[in-house]
Design a protein around this motif. Structure first.
Motif, short mmCIF file in Angstrom:
data_model
loop_
_atom_site.label_atom_id
_atom_site.label_comp_id
_atom_site.label_asym_id
_atom_site.label_seq_id
_atom_site.Cartn_x
_atom_site.Cartn_y
_atom_site.Cartn_z
N ALA A 9 0.85 -1.18 0.00
CA ALA A 9 0.00 0.00 0.00
C ALA A 9 0.89 1.24 0.00
O ALA A 9 1.73 1.40 0.89
CB ALA A 9 -0.91 0.00 1.22
N VAL A 10 0.73 2.10 -1.00
CA VAL A 10 1.61 3.26 -1.14
C VAL A 10 0.79 4.54 -1.27
O VAL A 10 -0.34 4.52 -1.76
CB VAL A 10 2.54 3.12 -2.36
CG1 VAL A 10 3.43 1.89 -2.24
CG2 VAL A 10 1.73 3.06 -3.66
N ASP A 11 1.37 5.64 -0.81
CA ASP A 11 0.76 6.95 -1.01
C ASP A 11 1.79 7.99 -1.46
O ASP A 11 1.49 9.18 -1.53
CB ASP A 11 0.03 7.43 0.25
CG ASP A 11 0.98 7.63 1.43
OD1 ASP A 11 2.21 7.46 1.27
OD2 ASP A 11 0.49 7.96 2.53
N GLY A 12 3.00 7.52 -1.75
CA GLY A 12 4.05 8.42 -2.20
C GLY A 12 4.92 8.97 -1.09
O GLY A 12 5.97 9.57 -1.36
N SER A 16 5.79 5.09 3.01
CA SER A 16 5.22 4.05 2.14
C SER A 16 6.24 3.52 1.15
O SER A 16 6.17 2.36 0.76
CB SER A 16 3.99 4.60 1.41
OG SER A 16 4.35 5.47 0.36
N HIS A 38 -2.70 1.76 -4.58
CA HIS A 38 -2.68 3.18 -4.25
C HIS A 38 -4.11 3.70 -4.19
O HIS A 38 -4.86 3.60 -5.17
CB HIS A 38 -1.88 3.95 -5.31
CG HIS A 38 -1.97 5.44 -5.18
ND1 HIS A 38 -1.81 6.09 -3.97
CD2 HIS A 38 -2.23 6.40 -6.11
CE1 HIS A 38 -1.94 7.39 -4.16
NE2 HIS A 38 -2.21 7.60 -5.44
N ASP A 65 -2.20 10.73 -12.18
CA ASP A 65 -1.88 10.49 -10.77
C ASP A 65 -0.36 10.48 -10.61
O ASP A 65 0.30 9.51 -10.97
CB ASP A 65 -2.47 9.16 -10.30
CG ASP A 65 -2.17 8.88 -8.85
OD1 ASP A 65 -1.73 9.80 -8.14
OD2 ASP A 65 -2.35 7.72 -8.42
N VAL A 67 1.50 10.07 -8.07
CA VAL A 67 2.01 9.03 -7.17
C VAL A 67 2.25 7.73 -7.94
O VAL A 67 3.32 7.13 -7.84
CB VAL A 67 1.04 8.80 -6.00
CG1 VAL A 67 1.47 7.58 -5.19
CG2 VAL A 67 0.98 10.02 -5.11
N SER A 68 1.27 7.30 -8.73
CA SER A 68 1.43 6.07 -9.49
C SER A 68 2.60 6.17 -10.47
O SER A 68 3.38 5.22 -10.64
CB SER A 68 0.14 5.75 -10.25
OG SER A 68 -0.89 5.43 -9.35
N ILE A 71 5.86 5.80 -8.53
CA ILE A 71 6.10 4.43 -8.09
C ILE A 71 6.58 3.57 -9.26
O ILE A 71 7.51 2.76 -9.13
CB ILE A 71 4.82 3.83 -7.48
CG1 ILE A 71 4.41 4.59 -6.22
CG2 ILE A 71 5.02 2.34 -7.17
CD1 ILE A 71 5.45 4.62 -5.14
N TYR A 87 -0.56 -2.95 -10.78
CA TYR A 87 -0.92 -1.74 -10.06
C TYR A 87 -2.43 -1.64 -9.95
O TYR A 87 -3.15 -1.93 -10.91
CB TYR A 87 -0.37 -0.50 -10.78
CG TYR A 87 1.14 -0.51 -10.93
CD1 TYR A 87 1.95 0.13 -10.01
CD2 TYR A 87 1.73 -1.20 -11.98
CE1 TYR A 87 3.33 0.10 -10.15
CE2 TYR A 87 3.12 -1.23 -12.12
CZ TYR A 87 3.90 -0.58 -11.20
OH TYR A 87 5.26 -0.61 -11.34
N ALA A 89 -5.38 1.13 -8.69
CA ALA A 89 -5.82 2.43 -8.19
C ALA A 89 -7.16 2.23 -7.51
O ALA A 89 -8.13 1.77 -8.14
CB ALA A 89 -5.93 3.43 -9.33
#
Length: 314
Positions: A9-12, A16, A38, A65, A67-68, A71, A87, A89
């Motif tokens: 789980a990432v949010d940037g 994370s 994400h 996005d 962030v994506s 990543i 991935y 979203a």
């Protein structure tokens, strides 16, 4: 449960990204896939809703996005990737979106940082991390931020998988997870149980505890009765897991005092600390987490796996 898929789980945030790297390594160890999940920011979710309601072909189909994209760039530079990386979203609140994807994908584990972009810098554990660890039906690994991580005190004790055990109460799911993680890492399982003692000035809370090999449990030892009885209970409870994982070394420790504090101390030199989410027979409700798991999540110096039980989540 999938035996190989790992969800990151990432949010940037830096927290994370540290969890993403831990998850990438875990997926490689298990020989499985990596899903990068994400939860879209509110602005992206509002845009998608607006576009859908207006049915405007002039609007771009996707909201960019950053962030994506970030990543994907990071993973493209990774030294090695699992055979499958995908991935996802997600929409909705962070805890609910991750709870749903954890239930649908049924992964080996879901990995996240101890804090995200929100919250105060002094927080030991973010609200999203606590909520996900408390409710998700798969094991959740919380990777602490850099301020809580300490270097191992020595190579000889570094890298073990530490598991908290109450011989009469800890579910098999917790022990199975700990042994499987030790097996893929080629390391030992250190089993820590705590017993209550009367207050005494002779016992220090932070004093080191002894690790007893099974052959040290023969009659005539010097251990106090409570300690020796706990070690015997441990040995009996661990027997089937030793049979299942004959190449995993097992170290046993019965220590006076409070379990959470001992596990936090052990986390200084552990690759992973494994705890059960809560007592499986106590009606604490689906949104609760046991006091030991709660304390270890807040204070551990390394990654912590919170393992629910199948009967608990049925």
């Amino acid at each position: 449960m999938s035996t190989s898929l790992v969800i990151a789980a990432v949010d940037g945030s830096e927290h994370s990204l540290k969890a993403l790297e831990w998850a990438r390594t875990a997926a490689l160890l298990h020989g499985g896939g990596l899903m990068v999940a994400h939860v879209l920011p509110d602005s992206a979710q509002l845009y998608a809703g607006r576009r859908s309601s207006l049915h405007s072909a002039s609007e771009p189909e996707e909201y960019t996005d950053p962030v994506s994209e970030h990543i994907r760039d990071l993973l493209a530079r990774a030294p090695e990737l699992p055979a499958e990386v995908r991935y996802e979203a997600l929409e909705g609140s962070v805890p609910e979106a991750l709870r749903v994807i954890g239930a649908e994908a049924d992964p080996r584990m879901l990995v996240m940082g101890s804090r995200g972009r929100g919250g105060f810098a002094a927080l030991l554990l973010g609200s999203n991390s606590r909520a996900v660890a408390s409710t998700t039906t798969c094991p959740v690994v919380v990777v602490p931020h850099a301020g809580r991580v300490v270097e191992a005190s020595g190579e000889e004790s570094a890298g073990r998988v530490v598991v908290g055990l109450h011989a009469a109460e800890t579910p098999d799911d917790v022990l199975a997870f700990a042994f499987e993680e030790a097996a893929v890492r080629g390391t030992a399982v250190q089993v820590v149980s705590a017993y209550a003692v009367p207050p005494s000035t002779m016992i220090g809370v932070d004093s080191p505890f002894a690790v007893i090999p099974p052959e040290g449990l023969a009659d005539g030892g010097d251990g106090v009765p409570a300690e020796r009885e706990m070690l015997r209970s441990q040995t009996e409870r661990l027997a089937p897991f030793r049979v299942r994982h004959p190449h995993v070394p097992v170290e046993q420790a019965a220590v006076p005092g409070e379990a959470a504090g001992r596990l936090v101390t052990a986390s200084r030199s552990a690759a992973l600390v494994v705890v059960g989410r809560h007592h499986p027979t106590r009606n604490v409700g689906p949104l609760m987490i046991g006091s030991v798991a709660h304390a270890v999540l807040h204070h551990a110096h390394g990654p912590v796996a919170v393992v629910p039980t199948r009967t608990e989540d049925a």
